[in-house]
Design an enzyme around this catalytic site. Structure first.
Site, PDB file in Angstrom:
ATOM      1  CG  ASN A  25      -4.096  -1.859   4.697  1.00 53.75           C
ATOM      2  OD1 ASN A  25      -3.245  -2.601   4.205  1.00 53.75           O
ATOM      3  ND2 ASN A  25      -5.079  -1.321   3.972  1.00 53.75           N
ATOM      4  NE  ARG A  76      -6.444  20.913   6.070  1.00 53.18           N
ATOM      5  CZ  ARG A  76      -7.113  19.826   5.777  1.00 53.18           C
ATOM      6  NH1 ARG A  76      -6.771  18.676   6.275  1.00 53.18           N
ATOM      7  NH2 ARG A  76      -8.146  19.851   4.967  1.00 53.18           N
ATOM      8  NE  ARG A 102      -9.081  15.822   8.823  1.00 52.90           N
ATOM      9  CZ  ARG A 102      -9.862  16.813   8.388  1.00 52.90           C
ATOM     10  NH1 ARG A 102     -10.915  16.541   7.647  1.00 52.90           N
ATOM     11  NH2 ARG A 102      -9.581  18.065   8.675  1.00 52.90           N
ATOM     12  CG  LEU A 104      -1.203  13.981   7.798  1.00 46.71           C
ATOM     13  CD1 LEU A 104      -0.199  12.844   7.683  1.00 46.71           C
ATOM     14  CD2 LEU A 104      -1.746  14.088   9.212  1.00 46.71           C
ATOM     15  CG  ASN A 118      -0.373   6.792   2.780  1.00 47.92           C
ATOM     16  OD1 ASN A 118      -1.286   6.404   3.509  1.00 47.92           O
ATOM     17  ND2 ASN A 118      -0.595   7.237   1.550  1.00 47.92           N
ATOM     18  CG  HIS A 120      -2.479   5.662  -2.850  1.00 42.91           C
ATOM     19  ND1 HIS A 120      -3.552   6.456  -2.445  1.00 42.91           N
ATOM     20  CD2 HIS A 120      -2.567   5.561  -4.196  1.00 42.91           C
ATOM     21  CE1 HIS A 120      -4.231   6.814  -3.524  1.00 42.91           C
ATOM     22  NE2 HIS A 120      -3.657   6.294  -4.589  1.00 42.91           N
ATOM     23  CG  ASP A 156      -2.224   9.588  -2.121  1.00 43.13           C
ATOM     24  OD1 ASP A 156      -2.067   9.115  -0.983  1.00 43.13           O
ATOM     25  OD2 ASP A 156      -3.343   9.811  -2.614  1.00 43.13           O
ATOM     26  CD  GLU A 183      -6.926 -11.755  -1.466  1.00 41.54           C
ATOM     27  OE1 GLU A 183      -8.108 -11.604  -1.821  1.00 41.54           O
ATOM     28  OE2 GLU A 183      -6.172 -12.621  -1.945  1.00 41.54           O
ATOM     29  CD  GLU A 185      -4.395  -1.268   0.146  1.00 44.20           C
ATOM     30  OE1 GLU A 185      -3.928  -0.250   0.650  1.00 44.20           O
ATOM     31  OE2 GLU A 185      -5.614  -1.432  -0.021  1.00 44.20           O
TER      32      GLU A 185
HETATM   33  C1  GAR Z   1      -6.824   1.196   1.831  1.00 48.33           C
HETATM   34  O1  GAR Z   1      -7.144   0.680   0.570  1.00 48.33           O
HETATM   35  C2  GAR Z   1      -5.746   2.253   1.706  1.00 48.33           C
HETATM   36  O2  GAR Z   1      -4.811   1.973   0.686  1.00 48.33           O
HETATM   37  C3  GAR Z   1      -6.545   3.480   1.382  1.00 48.33           C
HETATM   38  O3  GAR Z   1      -7.669   3.385   2.200  1.00 48.33           O
HETATM   39  C4  GAR Z   1      -7.991   2.017   2.392  1.00 48.33           C
HETATM   40  C5  GAR Z   1      -8.176   1.786   3.854  1.00 48.33           C
HETATM   41  O4  GAR Z   1      -8.669   0.498   4.102  1.00 48.33           O
HETATM   42  N1  GAR Z   1      -5.788   4.661   1.596  1.00 48.33           N
HETATM   43  C6  GAR Z   1      -5.840   5.725   0.801  1.00 48.33           C
HETATM   44  O5  GAR Z   1      -6.569   5.810  -0.153  1.00 48.33           O
HETATM   45  C7  GAR Z   1      -4.892   6.856   1.186  1.00 48.33           C
HETATM   46  N2  GAR Z   1      -4.673   7.711   0.083  1.00 48.33           N
HETATM   47  P1  GAR Z   1      -8.589  -0.125   5.547  1.00 48.33           P
HETATM   48  O6  GAR Z   1      -9.213   0.897   6.500  1.00 48.33           O
HETATM   49  O7  GAR Z   1      -9.415  -1.364   5.467  1.00 48.33           O
HETATM   50  O8  GAR Z   1      -7.157  -0.388   5.858  1.00 48.33           O
END
Ligand code: GAR
Length: 232
Positions: A25, A76, A102, A104, A118, A120, A156, A183, A185
């Site tokens: 991403n 944290r 992580r 937050l 974010n 998800h 989330d 893809e 995302e």
């Molecule tokens: C992505 O699918 C993102 O939506 C998810 O981690 C992946 C990271 O992929 N995030 C979560 O699950 C957050 N809750 P990437 O490192 O290839 O972007």
């Protein structure tokens, strides 16, 4: 980071990306920002994982990187304070979580209120948390998807900017489904950043309003309805 910096050197929105892993991403955002008409630029990529592929992607694109290793910080709060300091020094106006794994602290989230987004891999509020695709397949839902949202202290959760629905196919595994969702995302995250950078996004309570955006024209049905008699 309260208010936009007054001495902006560039009219493009300064964004920081926080990533823990592969960084696909992040790559989509790097590629989007490479277009001359894209209204944002990445000023910092920050990771909590030394050696994360995301850092290599940033270095290859000539973007400043930072590592703040949560394992070497006592708590944290100390980790979030270190990240906050680095983000503020970067001049970032928007912080994008892109596979940042992580949780937050509420203090960190409050410091970046409505400046922290974010992505998800599900149609939130369904399937927050980890192992999204396995759980969707096990539940037998017909659509998976992905969501870009503002971050709130709960994991989330937060006002939704944009979503994409992705059909689940017969025989999908978590891996094949994840590939299709990932893809997708890569399409919606840069779009969300573009809308924010164009100053078209307003948070109104639990909802987001995007000036001039039109809703998807089509209804998707999965499985596709079969015409009467076609199974004969
Ligand atoms: C992505 O699918 C993102 O939506 C998810 O981690 C992946 C990271 O992929 N995030 C979560 O699950 C957050 N809750 P990437 O490192 O290839 O972007």
């Amino acid at each position: 980071m309260s208010g936009k910096p007054s001495n902006k050197a560039s009219p493009r929105l300064a964004i920081a990306v926080l990533a823990s892993g592969r960084g696909s991403n992040l790559q989509a955002l790097i590629d989007a920002c490479a277009a001359p008409d894209f209204p944002a630029r990445i000023v910092l990529v920050l990771s909590n994982v030394p050696g994360a592929q995301a850092l290599t992607r940033a270095e290859q694109a000539g973007i400043a990187t930072a590592v703040i290793n949560h394992k070497t910080l006592g708590s944290r709060e100390a980790f979030d304070a270190a990240m906050r300091e680095r983000l503020e020094a970067s001049g970032a106006e928007l912080v994008c979580l892109a596979g940042f794994m992580r949780i937050l602290t509420p203090g960190f989230v409050a410091a970046f209120h409505d400046r922290l987004i974010n992505i998800h891999p599900s149609l939130l509020p369904a399937f927050p948390g980890l192992h999204t695709h396995e759980r969707e397949i096990a539940a037998g839902v017909r659509f998976a998807g992905c969501t870009v949202h503002y971050v709130r202290p709960e994991v989330d959760v937060g006002p939704i900017i944009t979503q994409a629905a992705v059909p689940i196919h017969v025989g999908d595994t978590a891996e094949t489904l994840a590939a299709r969702v990932t893809e997708t995302e890569h399409r919606i995250y840069p779009q969300a950043v573009r809308w924010i950078a164009e100053d078209r996004v307003r948070v109104e309570g639990a909802k987001v309003v995007i000036d001039g955006a039109t809703s998807a024209p089509a209804i998707a049905i999965n499985p596709e309805p079969t015409p009467r008699g076609s199974a004969d």
